[in-house]
Write an enzyme that holds these catalytic residues in place. Sequence first.
Site, PDB file in Angstrom:
ATOM      1  N   GLY A  29      -9.275 -28.556 -69.381  1.00 43.69           N
ATOM      2  CA  GLY A  29      -8.655 -28.106 -70.621  1.00 43.69           C
ATOM      3  C   GLY A  29      -7.980 -26.751 -70.514  1.00 43.69           C
ATOM      4  O   GLY A  29      -7.176 -26.385 -71.379  1.00 43.69           O
ATOM      5  N   TYR A 159     -15.364 -16.760 -51.112  1.00 40.49           N
ATOM      6  CA  TYR A 159     -16.594 -16.086 -50.664  1.00 40.49           C
ATOM      7  C   TYR A 159     -17.738 -17.055 -50.375  1.00 40.49           C
ATOM      8  O   TYR A 159     -18.897 -16.658 -50.365  1.00 40.49           O
ATOM      9  CB  TYR A 159     -17.014 -14.982 -51.651  1.00 40.49           C
ATOM     10  CG  TYR A 159     -17.004 -15.347 -53.128  1.00 40.49           C
ATOM     11  CD1 TYR A 159     -17.952 -16.217 -53.667  1.00 40.49           C
ATOM     12  CD2 TYR A 159     -16.057 -14.793 -53.984  1.00 40.49           C
ATOM     13  CE1 TYR A 159     -17.952 -16.526 -55.020  1.00 40.49           C
ATOM     14  CE2 TYR A 159     -16.043 -15.103 -55.345  1.00 40.49           C
ATOM     15  CZ  TYR A 159     -16.995 -15.970 -55.862  1.00 40.49           C
ATOM     16  OH  TYR A 159     -16.993 -16.269 -57.198  1.00 40.49           O
TER      17      TYR A 159
HETATM   18  C1  HXC Z   1     -24.933 -10.824 -67.437  1.00 34.70           C
HETATM   19  C2  HXC Z   1     -24.680 -12.764 -68.625  1.00 34.70           C
HETATM   20  C3  HXC Z   1     -23.287 -12.528 -68.727  1.00 34.70           C
HETATM   21  C4  HXC Z   1     -22.762 -11.355 -68.121  1.00 34.70           C
HETATM   22  C5  HXC Z   1     -23.755 -14.371 -69.755  1.00 34.70           C
HETATM   23  N1  HXC Z   1     -24.910 -13.902 -69.281  1.00 34.70           N
HETATM   24  N2  HXC Z   1     -22.753 -13.557 -69.427  1.00 34.70           N
HETATM   25  N3  HXC Z   1     -25.492 -11.931 -67.986  1.00 34.70           N
HETATM   26  N4  HXC Z   1     -23.619 -10.545 -67.486  1.00 34.70           N
HETATM   27  N5  HXC Z   1     -21.473 -11.055 -68.168  1.00 34.70           N
HETATM   28  C6  HXC Z   1     -26.226 -14.497 -69.467  1.00 34.70           C
HETATM   29  C7  HXC Z   1     -26.618 -14.581 -70.932  1.00 34.70           C
HETATM   30  O1  HXC Z   1     -27.163 -13.374 -71.386  1.00 34.70           O
HETATM   31  C8  HXC Z   1     -27.631 -15.711 -70.914  1.00 34.70           C
HETATM   32  O2  HXC Z   1     -28.889 -15.273 -70.476  1.00 34.70           O
HETATM   33  C9  HXC Z   1     -27.093 -16.632 -69.834  1.00 34.70           C
HETATM   34  O3  HXC Z   1     -26.226 -15.849 -69.024  1.00 34.70           O
HETATM   35  C10 HXC Z   1     -26.303 -17.780 -70.415  1.00 34.70           C
HETATM   36  O4  HXC Z   1     -25.313 -17.236 -71.259  1.00 34.70           O
HETATM   37  P1  HXC Z   1     -24.653 -18.058 -72.444  1.00 34.70           P
HETATM   38  O5  HXC Z   1     -23.541 -17.252 -73.001  1.00 34.70           O
HETATM   39  O6  HXC Z   1     -25.709 -18.545 -73.364  1.00 34.70           O
HETATM   40  O7  HXC Z   1     -24.147 -19.315 -71.617  1.00 34.70           O
HETATM   41  P2  HXC Z   1     -23.021 -20.320 -71.894  1.00 34.70           P
HETATM   42  O8  HXC Z   1     -22.546 -20.282 -73.313  1.00 34.70           O
HETATM   43  O9  HXC Z   1     -23.501 -21.593 -71.359  1.00 34.70           O
HETATM   44  O10 HXC Z   1     -21.786 -19.760 -71.002  1.00 34.70           O
HETATM   45  C11 HXC Z   1     -21.770 -19.892 -69.605  1.00 34.70           C
HETATM   46  C12 HXC Z   1     -21.161 -18.645 -68.943  1.00 34.70           C
HETATM   47  C13 HXC Z   1     -19.790 -18.292 -69.601  1.00 34.70           C
HETATM   48  C14 HXC Z   1     -21.037 -18.938 -67.470  1.00 34.70           C
HETATM   49  C15 HXC Z   1     -22.099 -17.457 -69.163  1.00 34.70           C
HETATM   50  O11 HXC Z   1     -19.213 -17.179 -68.918  1.00 34.70           O
HETATM   51  C16 HXC Z   1     -18.821 -19.432 -69.559  1.00 34.70           C
HETATM   52  O12 HXC Z   1     -18.819 -20.276 -70.452  1.00 34.70           O
HETATM   53  N6  HXC Z   1     -17.972 -19.518 -68.518  1.00 34.70           N
HETATM   54  C17 HXC Z   1     -17.011 -20.631 -68.338  1.00 34.70           C
HETATM   55  C18 HXC Z   1     -15.665 -20.207 -67.838  1.00 34.70           C
HETATM   56  C19 HXC Z   1     -15.669 -19.271 -66.645  1.00 34.70           C
HETATM   57  O13 HXC Z   1     -16.645 -18.595 -66.354  1.00 34.70           O
HETATM   58  N7  HXC Z   1     -14.517 -19.220 -65.961  1.00 34.70           N
HETATM   59  C20 HXC Z   1     -14.327 -18.346 -64.815  1.00 34.70           C
HETATM   60  C21 HXC Z   1     -14.300 -19.112 -63.568  1.00 34.70           C
HETATM   61  S1  HXC Z   1     -13.656 -18.093 -62.294  1.00 34.70           S
HETATM   62  P3  HXC Z   1     -30.101 -14.909 -71.514  1.00 34.70           P
HETATM   63  O14 HXC Z   1     -31.270 -14.659 -70.626  1.00 34.70           O
HETATM   64  O15 HXC Z   1     -29.636 -13.695 -72.257  1.00 34.70           O
HETATM   65  O16 HXC Z   1     -30.268 -16.093 -72.399  1.00 34.70           O
HETATM   66  C22 HXC Z   1     -14.507 -18.393 -60.862  1.00 34.70           C
HETATM   67  C23 HXC Z   1     -14.075 -17.821 -59.547  1.00 34.70           C
HETATM   68  C24 HXC Z   1     -13.181 -16.622 -59.634  1.00 34.70           C
HETATM   69  O17 HXC Z   1     -15.434 -19.077 -60.861  1.00 34.70           O
HETATM   70  C25 HXC Z   1     -12.927 -15.975 -58.297  1.00 34.70           C
HETATM   71  C26 HXC Z   1     -11.832 -14.957 -58.467  1.00 34.70           C
HETATM   72  C27 HXC Z   1     -11.229 -14.546 -57.223  1.00 34.70           C
HETATM   73  P1  NAP Z   2     -11.298 -21.405 -66.531  1.00 37.41           P
HETATM   74  O1  NAP Z   2      -9.980 -21.545 -67.214  1.00 37.41           O
HETATM   75  O2  NAP Z   2     -12.349 -20.598 -67.195  1.00 37.41           O
HETATM   76  O3  NAP Z   2     -11.810 -22.853 -66.187  1.00 37.41           O
HETATM   77  C1  NAP Z   2     -13.149 -23.238 -66.220  1.00 37.41           C
HETATM   78  C2  NAP Z   2     -13.251 -24.523 -66.991  1.00 37.41           C
HETATM   79  O4  NAP Z   2     -14.561 -25.059 -66.836  1.00 37.41           O
HETATM   80  C3  NAP Z   2     -13.010 -24.352 -68.490  1.00 37.41           C
HETATM   81  O5  NAP Z   2     -12.046 -25.291 -68.919  1.00 37.41           O
HETATM   82  C4  NAP Z   2     -14.346 -24.651 -69.134  1.00 37.41           C
HETATM   83  O6  NAP Z   2     -14.170 -25.305 -70.388  1.00 37.41           O
HETATM   84  C5  NAP Z   2     -14.980 -25.571 -68.084  1.00 37.41           C
HETATM   85  N1  NAP Z   2     -16.430 -25.550 -68.141  1.00 37.41           N
HETATM   86  C6  NAP Z   2     -17.252 -24.471 -68.078  1.00 37.41           C
HETATM   87  N2  NAP Z   2     -18.521 -24.845 -68.198  1.00 37.41           N
HETATM   88  C7  NAP Z   2     -18.519 -26.189 -68.342  1.00 37.41           C
HETATM   89  C8  NAP Z   2     -19.534 -27.166 -68.517  1.00 37.41           C
HETATM   90  N3  NAP Z   2     -20.823 -26.804 -68.563  1.00 37.41           N
HETATM   91  N4  NAP Z   2     -19.179 -28.454 -68.612  1.00 37.41           N
HETATM   92  C9  NAP Z   2     -17.876 -28.834 -68.566  1.00 37.41           C
HETATM   93  N5  NAP Z   2     -16.864 -27.953 -68.404  1.00 37.41           N
HETATM   94  C10 NAP Z   2     -17.192 -26.648 -68.301  1.00 37.41           C
HETATM   95  O7  NAP Z   2     -11.084 -20.720 -65.106  1.00 37.41           O
HETATM   96  P2  NAP Z   2     -10.091 -21.064 -63.891  1.00 37.41           P
HETATM   97  O8  NAP Z   2      -9.666 -19.779 -63.340  1.00 37.41           O
HETATM   98  O9  NAP Z   2      -9.090 -22.052 -64.295  1.00 37.41           O
HETATM   99  O10 NAP Z   2     -11.103 -21.720 -62.846  1.00 37.41           O
HETATM  100  C11 NAP Z   2     -10.944 -23.067 -62.413  1.00 37.41           C
HETATM  101  C12 NAP Z   2     -11.633 -23.240 -61.080  1.00 37.41           C
HETATM  102  O11 NAP Z   2     -11.028 -22.412 -60.101  1.00 37.41           O
HETATM  103  C13 NAP Z   2     -13.109 -22.873 -61.082  1.00 37.41           C
HETATM  104  O12 NAP Z   2     -13.808 -23.746 -60.241  1.00 37.41           O
HETATM  105  C14 NAP Z   2     -13.112 -21.493 -60.474  1.00 37.41           C
HETATM  106  O13 NAP Z   2     -14.344 -21.189 -59.872  1.00 37.41           O
HETATM  107  C15 NAP Z   2     -12.008 -21.648 -59.448  1.00 37.41           C
HETATM  108  N6  NAP Z   2     -11.416 -20.397 -59.007  1.00 37.41           N
HETATM  109  C16 NAP Z   2     -10.592 -19.705 -59.830  1.00 37.41           C
HETATM  110  C17 NAP Z   2     -10.012 -18.547 -59.354  1.00 37.41           C
HETATM  111  C18 NAP Z   2      -9.069 -17.746 -60.198  1.00 37.41           C
HETATM  112  O14 NAP Z   2      -8.710 -16.644 -59.806  1.00 37.41           O
HETATM  113  N7  NAP Z   2      -8.602 -18.241 -61.330  1.00 37.41           N
HETATM  114  C19 NAP Z   2     -10.296 -18.090 -58.068  1.00 37.41           C
HETATM  115  C20 NAP Z   2     -11.170 -18.814 -57.266  1.00 37.41           C
HETATM  116  C21 NAP Z   2     -11.710 -19.996 -57.743  1.00 37.41           C
HETATM  117  P3  NAP Z   2     -15.248 -25.141 -71.574  1.00 37.41           P
HETATM  118  O15 NAP Z   2     -15.515 -23.684 -71.699  1.00 37.41           O
HETATM  119  O16 NAP Z   2     -14.553 -25.737 -72.757  1.00 37.41           O
HETATM  120  O17 NAP Z   2     -16.423 -25.934 -71.153  1.00 37.41           O
END
Ligand code: HXC
Ligand code: NAP
Length: 295
Positions: A29, A159
Amino acid sequence: MNTIKTPDGALMFQKNLLQNKRILITGGGTGLGKAAAQRFLELGATVYICGRRHEVLAATEAELRDATGGTIHSRPCDVRDATQVEEMIETIWKDGPLDVLMNNAAGNFLARTEELSLRAFESVLGIVLMGTLHTTLACGRRWLKSGQSAVVLNITTTYTDSGSAYVVPSAVAKSGVQALTRSLAVEWGNRGIRMNAIAPGPVPTEGAFSRLLPRPELEDLAKKRIPLGRFGTAEEFANLAAFLVSDGSSYINGDTITMDGGEWLQGAGEFTALGRMLSEKEWEMMKPKKGSPAK
Ligand code: HXC
Ligand code: NAP
């Protein structure tokens, strides 16, 4: 997003490259998953996207359908929950089997590891590692049973081999996904299932950059680590994904393709950081003096 042409206008893929392919993108999405969904639709695939947020999925579904005229379906599903995943896959299979699974959903944030709660670890490991396992098993068991060929594309990070400070739950989980990729590529390869990964360097998306590079100066620092001097683009990611899920890449199995402008090589080079700190004068001092014998 651009068309399937390169910046200088050359056609990169035939428009029917993915015709008849049925593809599920988890986390499709937003961000990179959404970009891949658009590219796959442009190349003729039927695309399914899932994520947790219904409104985000519905908006993307409508936008990409309008933009491409392709066939796209969305469904809310939390990949951490094996039961929800099983139900989603069962529903998809009622229309017909998938040909491609792209495990793209992820969670990540920048934090000092000693300050993290167990739930924080469980959250990221649940999405990245268990989520990938749930979808892969749900599809894999069906493919193996019916003898169907298929492709899994996992999205990792650069990484996975080195580990990384301050994103430890993600590093642990993505390394697990890499191990899964390599292991199942071997275990299932002779039964027609290929499994590869893309390891992207930084590509600007709201999801990643808001959590990992929240200030402009951090973005500048990150950019300086990249030999090509810029971040990657979602289009470049989508093109690589299209190639890897297409039959044109059918001898690639168990590999991870890095797409990072050379970032990890620069970061891993032991003297790189030191070298960048030396001034012109210091470099001159490092050179052998004229007339002094080399020892
Ligand atoms: C410390 C944190 C935190 C933070 C959340 N937590 N964020 N702890 N620092 N910044 C803790 C919360 O306090 C909680 O623990 C637990 O994690 C779960 O948090 P929730 O908010 O309840 O979880 P949830 O709603 O399920 O959200 C999951 C999430 C959130 C991972 C925390 O960030 C998310 O929805 N992310 C999805 C999208 C995303 O992350 N995209 C980026 C991908 S980029 P407690 O103990 O307080 O309950 C990537 C690679 C990038 O992966 C590489 C770049 C080069
Ligand atoms: P993003 O937009 O945050 O994408 C993450 C997606 O995962 C969101 O659409 C989120 O949607 C979904 N998601 C999270 N938790 C989920 C769950 N429990 N069940 C189902 N869906 C879930 O970030 P992005 O940058 O596009 O990242 C995409 C991929 O690339 C990831 O695997 C990330 O690790 C990798 N990556 C990204 C980068 C970068 O620089 N952008 C670099 C290295 C690797 P909902 O929140 O609606 O669930």
